[in-house]
Design an enzyme around this catalytic site. Structure first.
Site, short mmCIF file in Angstrom:
data_model
loop_
_atom_site.label_atom_id
_atom_site.label_comp_id
_atom_site.label_asym_id
_atom_site.label_seq_id
_atom_site.Cartn_x
_atom_site.Cartn_y
_atom_site.Cartn_z
N HIS A 46 0.81 -1.22 0.00
CA HIS A 46 0.00 0.00 0.00
C HIS A 46 0.84 1.27 0.00
O HIS A 46 0.30 2.36 -0.16
CB HIS A 46 -0.96 0.00 1.19
CG HIS A 46 -2.05 -1.03 1.05
ND1 HIS A 46 -2.95 -1.00 0.01
CD2 HIS A 46 -2.35 -2.12 1.78
CE1 HIS A 46 -3.77 -2.03 0.11
NE2 HIS A 46 -3.43 -2.73 1.17
N ARG A 71 7.27 -5.08 3.20
CA ARG A 71 6.01 -5.78 2.95
C ARG A 71 5.95 -5.98 1.45
O ARG A 71 5.98 -5.00 0.67
CB ARG A 71 4.79 -5.00 3.43
CG ARG A 71 3.50 -5.74 2.98
CD ARG A 71 2.27 -5.39 3.76
NE ARG A 71 1.78 -4.05 3.52
CZ ARG A 71 0.64 -3.60 4.03
NH1 ARG A 71 -0.12 -4.39 4.80
NH2 ARG A 71 0.25 -2.37 3.80
N ASP A 85 17.11 -10.19 -2.34
CA ASP A 85 18.39 -9.91 -3.01
C ASP A 85 18.82 -8.46 -2.80
O ASP A 85 20.01 -8.14 -2.81
CB ASP A 85 18.30 -10.19 -4.52
CG ASP A 85 18.22 -11.68 -4.83
OD1 ASP A 85 18.47 -12.49 -3.92
OD2 ASP A 85 17.88 -12.02 -5.98
N GLU A 147 -5.65 -11.58 7.44
CA GLU A 147 -6.54 -10.44 7.23
C GLU A 147 -7.72 -10.79 6.34
O GLU A 147 -8.36 -9.90 5.77
CB GLU A 147 -5.76 -9.24 6.68
CG GLU A 147 -4.87 -9.53 5.46
CD GLU A 147 -4.06 -8.33 5.00
OE1 GLU A 147 -4.25 -7.22 5.50
OE2 GLU A 147 -3.23 -8.52 4.07
N ASP A 173 -8.14 -4.80 6.71
CA ASP A 173 -8.71 -5.84 5.85
C ASP A 173 -9.48 -6.87 6.67
O ASP A 173 -10.50 -7.38 6.21
CB ASP A 173 -7.60 -6.51 5.03
CG ASP A 173 -7.21 -5.65 3.83
OD1 ASP A 173 -8.12 -5.21 3.11
OD2 ASP A 173 -6.02 -5.41 3.63
C1 3PY Z 1 -4.47 -3.80 7.12
O1 3PY Z 1 -4.84 -3.19 8.14
O2 3PY Z 1 -5.24 -4.48 6.43
C2 3PY Z 1 -3.10 -3.69 6.70
O3 3PY Z 1 -2.72 -4.37 5.78
C3 3PY Z 1 -2.21 -2.72 7.40
O4 3PY Z 1 -1.37 -2.06 6.52
MG MG Z 2 -4.23 -5.27 4.65
#
Ligand code: 3PY
Ligand code: MG
Length: 270
Positions: A46, A71, A85, A147, A173
């Site tokens: 994100h 991430r 890498d 999530e 999420d």
């Molecule tokens: C979420 O809260 O879904 C996340 O991925 C946090 O960045």
């Molecule tokens: Mg998320």
């Protein structure tokens, strides 16, 4: 190999405060890396960050004591391998819903015979050292994001995947998956219970429980709750809040002199 002190400390049961970057800037990376946090995530899901921006950010983090993490944008082996890498010492992988997905994620982070990571560590050799290959499998931190409803249902099987170090909850999420509005600090009972369940199952499996948080105060509460890897907000939210607060403070003086000014976008973040 330069030790992954964050993974070592987590394995010793210590707690880690992790900075979070979504603005594509090596200078911001350096600032956050020097803020006192233990590790910093470069967010390619994100965050407004692609691989070409992530590389100089990882280089900037090298000038700080913080352990560089990423991430990944998705559970995509070649992308994860390229980020390793580039010198990432750990990967948070979004949207892990099944043990098979968790297995594929871990496999991308481990050389054969443990996994299917392709060999070519380039910058990882500069950051990690010439003996990188001998220690990489044991040193790279792997956190699977829980999530989704399916991820929640399968949390025990995901936690049981060999080589997975822990789970990292995405509260926004997860809230959506459970029929609620997205929130980094959800208070809907169904989400509160789901978060407590994931934490408890991680503890039973002896794996790291991590969670995204929107502020230092929220991160402190999650540490008290038992989470071991927390995020005191991202740098975008910090900048937005600090800028709005500073402008508001200055406007207060003008308003008291009777001047009408436009208002900013507010202090909301995630
Ligand atoms: C979420 O809260 O879904 C996340 O991925 C946090 O960045
Ligand atoms: Mg998320």
């Amino acid at each position: 190999m330069r030790p992954n002190t964050v993974k070592q400390r987590l394995q010793n049961g210590e707690s880690i405060i992790n900075g979070w970057l979504v603005i594509p800037s090596p200078l911001s990376a350096e600032v956050v890396g020097l803020s006192g946090c233990d590790s910093v995530v470069v967010d390619l899901q994100h965050g407004m960050i692609g691989f070409d921006a992530a590389l100089p950010m990882l280089q900037a983090l090298s000038a700080t004591p913080a352990i560089p993490l990423v991430r990944a944008p998705a559970n995509d082996g070649p992308t994860i391998m390229r980020l390793l890498d580039a010198g990432a010492y750990g990967v948070i992988c979004p949207m892990i819903s099944t043990p098979e997905q968790a297995q594929a994620f871990v496999s991308a982070c481990r050389y054969p015979p443990k996994g299917d990571r392709s060999f070519g560590p380039s910058r990882a050799l500069l950051f990690g050292g010439d003996d990188y290959y001998a220690h990489a499998d044991d040193s790279i931190l792997t956190l699977a994001m829980i999530e989704t409803q399916q991820g929640l249902d399968n949390v025990d099987d995901i936690l049981g995947v060999d080589g997975l170090d822990g789970v990292f909850i995405g509260p926004n999420d997860l809230s959506l998956a459970l029929g609620q509005a997205p929130s980094s600090e959800p208070d809907a009972e169904v989400v509160v219970q789901a978060i407590a369940h994931i934490l408890a199952r991680a503890q039973v499996h002896g794996k790291i429980p991590g969670i995204f948080c929107s502020s230092g105060q929220a991160a402190a509460k999650r540490l008290e709750q038992g989470f071991k890897f927390v995020v005191p907000g991202n740098e975008f939210t910090h900048l937005k809040q600090a800028a709005a607060a500073a402008v508001n403070q200055a406007q207060g003086s003008l308003n008291s002199q009777g001047s009408q000014r436009s208002t900013g976008h507010g202090a909301g973040g995630y």
